[in-house]
Design a protein around this motif. Structure first.
Motif, PDB file in Angstrom:
ATOM      1  N   ILE A 183       0.868  -1.189   0.000  1.00  0.00           N
ATOM      2  CA  ILE A 183       0.000   0.000   0.000  1.00  0.00           C
ATOM      3  C   ILE A 183       0.899   1.232   0.000  1.00  0.00           C
ATOM      4  N   PHE A 184       0.628   2.145  -0.917  1.00  0.00           N
ATOM      5  CA  PHE A 184       1.431   3.372  -0.995  1.00  0.00           C
ATOM      6  C   PHE A 184       0.540   4.467  -1.573  1.00  0.00           C
ATOM      7  N   GLY A 185       0.102   5.341  -0.722  1.00  0.00           N
ATOM      8  CA  GLY A 185      -0.794   6.410  -1.156  1.00  0.00           C
ATOM      9  C   GLY A 185      -0.298   7.767  -0.679  1.00  0.00           C
ATOM     10  N   ILE A 186      -0.433   8.761  -1.531  1.00  0.00           N
ATOM     11  CA  ILE A 186       0.022  10.125  -1.212  1.00  0.00           C
ATOM     12  C   ILE A 186      -1.148  11.079  -1.444  1.00  0.00           C
ATOM     13  N   ALA A 187      -1.385  11.981  -0.500  1.00  0.00           N
ATOM     14  CA  ALA A 187      -2.424  13.003  -0.713  1.00  0.00           C
ATOM     15  C   ALA A 187      -1.954  14.325  -0.135  1.00  0.00           C
ATOM     16  N   LEU A 188      -2.275  15.393  -0.845  1.00  0.00           N
ATOM     17  CA  LEU A 188      -1.955  16.749  -0.378  1.00  0.00           C
ATOM     18  C   LEU A 188      -3.231  17.577  -0.532  1.00  0.00           C
ATOM     19  N   VAL A 189      -3.598  18.281   0.523  1.00  0.00           N
ATOM     20  CA  VAL A 189      -4.785  19.144   0.464  1.00  0.00           C
ATOM     21  C   VAL A 189      -4.350  20.561   0.832  1.00  0.00           C
ATOM     22  N   THR A 190      -4.658  21.507  -0.044  1.00  0.00           N
ATOM     23  CA  THR A 190      -4.270  22.888   0.246  1.00  0.00           C
ATOM     24  C   THR A 190      -5.274  23.515   1.202  1.00  0.00           C
ATOM     25  N   THR A 191      -4.889  24.640   1.779  1.00  0.00           N
ATOM     26  CA  THR A 191      -5.777  25.274   2.755  1.00  0.00           C
ATOM     27  C   THR A 191      -7.022  25.873   2.088  1.00  0.00           C
ATOM     28  N   ASP A 192      -7.004  25.946   0.744  1.00  0.00           N
ATOM     29  CA  ASP A 192      -8.262  26.345   0.101  1.00  0.00           C
ATOM     30  C   ASP A 192      -9.000  25.135  -0.478  1.00  0.00           C
ATOM     31  N   LYS A 222      -8.078  22.300  -2.235  1.00  0.00           N
ATOM     32  CA  LYS A 222      -7.751  21.526  -3.430  1.00  0.00           C
ATOM     33  C   LYS A 222      -7.100  20.217  -3.008  1.00  0.00           C
ATOM     34  N   VAL A 223      -7.561  19.121  -3.591  1.00  0.00           N
ATOM     35  CA  VAL A 223      -7.040  17.805  -3.220  1.00  0.00           C
ATOM     36  C   VAL A 223      -6.193  17.240  -4.358  1.00  0.00           C
ATOM     37  N   TYR A 224      -4.982  16.804  -4.036  1.00  0.00           N
ATOM     38  CA  TYR A 224      -4.080  16.188  -5.013  1.00  0.00           C
ATOM     39  C   TYR A 224      -3.703  14.813  -4.478  1.00  0.00           C
ATOM     40  N   THR A 225      -3.704  13.815  -5.345  1.00  0.00           N
ATOM     41  CA  THR A 225      -3.367  12.473  -4.864  1.00  0.00           C
ATOM     42  C   THR A 225      -2.470  11.746  -5.860  1.00  0.00           C
ATOM     43  N   ALA A 226      -1.768  10.748  -5.353  1.00  0.00           N
ATOM     44  CA  ALA A 226      -1.004   9.835  -6.214  1.00  0.00           C
ATOM     45  C   ALA A 226      -1.008   8.471  -5.549  1.00  0.00           C
ATOM     46  N   GLN A 256      -8.639   4.498  19.934  1.00  0.00           N
ATOM     47  CA  GLN A 256      -8.364   5.676  19.082  1.00  0.00           C
ATOM     48  C   GLN A 256      -7.243   5.358  18.072  1.00  0.00           C
ATOM     49  N   CYS A 257      -6.290   4.514  18.493  1.00  0.00           N
ATOM     50  CA  CYS A 257      -5.189   4.138  17.597  1.00  0.00           C
ATOM     51  C   CYS A 257      -5.676   3.236  16.462  1.00  0.00           C
ATOM     52  N   SER A 258      -6.858   2.628  16.630  1.00  0.00           N
ATOM     53  CA  SER A 258      -7.372   1.670  15.644  1.00  0.00           C
ATOM     54  C   SER A 258      -8.314   2.311  14.636  1.00  0.00           C
ATOM     55  N   VAL A 259      -8.472   3.624  14.693  1.00  0.00           N
ATOM     56  CA  VAL A 259      -9.332   4.312  13.720  1.00  0.00           C
ATOM     57  C   VAL A 259      -8.716   4.152  12.325  1.00  0.00           C
ATOM     58  N   SER A 260      -9.580   3.822  11.376  1.00  0.00           N
ATOM     59  CA  SER A 260      -9.135   3.478  10.034  1.00  0.00           C
ATOM     60  C   SER A 260      -9.163   4.702   9.111  1.00  0.00           C
ATOM     61  N   VAL A 261      -8.073   4.923   8.398  1.00  0.00           N
ATOM     62  CA  VAL A 261      -7.968   6.124   7.543  1.00  0.00           C
ATOM     63  C   VAL A 261      -7.246   5.812   6.240  1.00  0.00           C
ATOM     64  N   ASN A 262      -7.591   6.554   5.205  1.00  0.00           N
ATOM     65  CA  ASN A 262      -6.805   6.485   3.967  1.00  0.00           C
ATOM     66  C   ASN A 262      -5.938   7.750   3.881  1.00  0.00           C
ATOM     67  N   ALA A 263      -5.127   7.822   2.828  1.00  0.00           N
ATOM     68  CA  ALA A 263      -4.184   8.947   2.722  1.00  0.00           C
ATOM     69  C   ALA A 263      -4.921  10.283   2.642  1.00  0.00           C
ATOM     70  N   LYS A 264      -6.069  10.277   1.956  1.00  0.00           N
ATOM     71  CA  LYS A 264      -6.794  11.548   1.819  1.00  0.00           C
ATOM     72  C   LYS A 264      -7.391  11.999   3.163  1.00  0.00           C
ATOM     73  N   ASP A 265      -7.895  11.043   3.949  1.00  0.00           N
ATOM     74  CA  ASP A 265      -8.404  11.400   5.288  1.00  0.00           C
ATOM     75  C   ASP A 265      -7.309  12.110   6.079  1.00  0.00           C
ATOM     76  N   LEU A 266      -6.128  11.470   6.075  1.00  0.00           N
ATOM     77  CA  LEU A 266      -5.021  12.021   6.869  1.00  0.00           C
ATOM     78  C   LEU A 266      -4.592  13.389   6.342  1.00  0.00           C
ATOM     79  N   ALA A 267      -4.577  13.530   5.010  1.00  0.00           N
ATOM     80  CA  ALA A 267      -4.162  14.821   4.433  1.00  0.00           C
ATOM     81  C   ALA A 267      -5.160  15.918   4.811  1.00  0.00           C
ATOM     82  N   LEU A 268      -6.433  15.566   4.852  1.00  0.00           N
ATOM     83  CA  LEU A 268      -7.432  16.573   5.248  1.00  0.00           C
ATOM     84  C   LEU A 268      -7.299  16.928   6.728  1.00  0.00           C
TER      85      LEU A 268
END
Ligand code: DON
Length: 344
Positions: free
Chosen positions: A74-83, A85-89, A222-234
């Motif tokens: 698994i290898f996911g990248i996400a960047l969300v700007t403060t306005d 915009k969502v970018y992913t790879a 709380q440590c077991s909460v499930s997230v994807n890269a976009k969740d974390l980036a947001l």
């Protein structure tokens, strides 16, 4: 100046002699990203993905048995700007458990409920330089003893009330209703005798006022909460945007508390490798043994990478490399003169 550099400068990303005009522009209300910005950020993410996709270093955490079974590819990248915009790879559908990244948000919750001084006075904010499960250092919200004590400080009349308030808070950061990976929760709860002992010790020391077993149990959940890269980036982008979720527009936490959260992340977000991390990126960040890392470029963006194989300090190998690469590419290190706005 290249076109892409000009585009990034508008977001305050590029160190190339920012002008007074750019300083004014960066303080103005956020504008939609230009095509140049889109292109530059997308290229930075795609290139980092391609560069590190085949890297095989590191190993999944296995002291929590369920984590050893997670797909290491698994290898996911996400960047969300403060306005917003969502970018992913790469893989942004797969989820991992949030693990220690949760510590940041529970600490933020306690700051919201009791003020930042409650964390400073009760738990302490001086770096420990210790591993995440140290029992030598009992203080600090990002090392397990301090984190379990921090969880014990969240207000609520019953276990359910405390838990729901934590999960709702995380969900507000992610902009969607998050849930628990029950297999990971069960697996860690059955094998976390060390954390249970830490909870008991923190109770004996007076950091936890009542019911240490419950505090450790909620901490484990709380440590077991499930997230994807976009969740974390947001979640990271919400911190970058002063506590306002850029996707939902909800003010999730008070902006005045955000700098305290970021300071703690900068100090110890990657445990015994926090100094090395800051040296190379200048950004507050937090890792989890599930394989996620978030980093925050205040006023600009939040970035997250998930990739389960870890190094010896318990930090994702590919996530560190990818974020370092992208931060350098976008000139997002706030310690670099001109990377933020400058009136020179
Ligand atoms: O308490 C633990 O050991 C795990 N639930 C969390 C540790 C962790 O994520 C450390 N981070 N790199």
């Amino acid at each position: 100046m290249r076109r892409m550099d000009r585009a990034l400068l508008a977001l305050g990303f590029v160190a190339c002699g920012a002008t007074a005009a750019s300083a004014v522009r960066a303080q103005a209300p956020a504008k939609p990203a230009s095509a140049g910005q889109d292109q530059a950020i997308t290229a930075a993410l795609n290139d980092a993905y391609t560069k590190f996709k085949t890297l095989k270093e590191g190993k999944n955490a296995d002291y929590i048995p369920a984590l050893a079974k997670v797909d290491p590819n698994i290898f996911g990248i996400a960047l969300v700007t403060t306005d917003g915009k969502v970018y992913t790879a790469g893989d942004i559908k797969s989820e991992v458990s949030i693990q220690s990244i949760s510590k940041v948000f529970t600490m933020a919750k306690v700051m919201e409920e009791q003020g930042p001084e409650a964390i400073e006075k009760t738990i302490g904010v001086d770096a420990t330089g210790m591993r995440f499960n140290s029992i030598v250092s009992v203080e600090f919200s990002l090392v397990n003893p301090g984190a379990i004590a921090t969880t014990s400080m969240v207000k609520g009349a019953t276990r359910d009330a405390v838990w729901n308030s934590i999960l709702n808070f995380y969900s507000d950061f992610a902009g969607r209703k998050l849930s628990v990976d029950q297999e990971v929760f069960k697996s860690e709860a059955e094998t976390n005798q060390r954390n249970q002992a830490i909870g008991a010790l923190m109770y004996a020391y007076g950091y936890i006022k009542a019911n240490p077993a419950q505090a450790t149990d909620i901490y484990t959940e709380q440590c077991s909460v499930s997230v994807n890269a976009k969740d974390l980036a947001l979640m990271a982008a919400t911190l970058a945007a002063g506590g306002r979720n850029p996707a939902t527009g909800k003010q999730v936490m008070q902006s005045k508390n955000v700098p305290y959260v970021l300071a703690v992340m900068a100090t110890a977000g990657l445990y015994d490798d926090s100094g090395k991390w800051l040296y190379h990126t200048g950004l507050p960040a937090k890792s989890g043994v599930g394989g996620g890392i978030i980093a925050v470029a205040p006023g600009k963006f939040g970035i997250a990478v998930i990739s389960p194989p870890l190094d010896d300090a318990g930090n994702s190998v590919r996530a560190q490399k990818a974020i370092r690469d992208i931060v350098a590419r976008l000139n997002a290190n706030p310690y670099a003169a001109g990377s933020v706005t400058s009136s020179r």
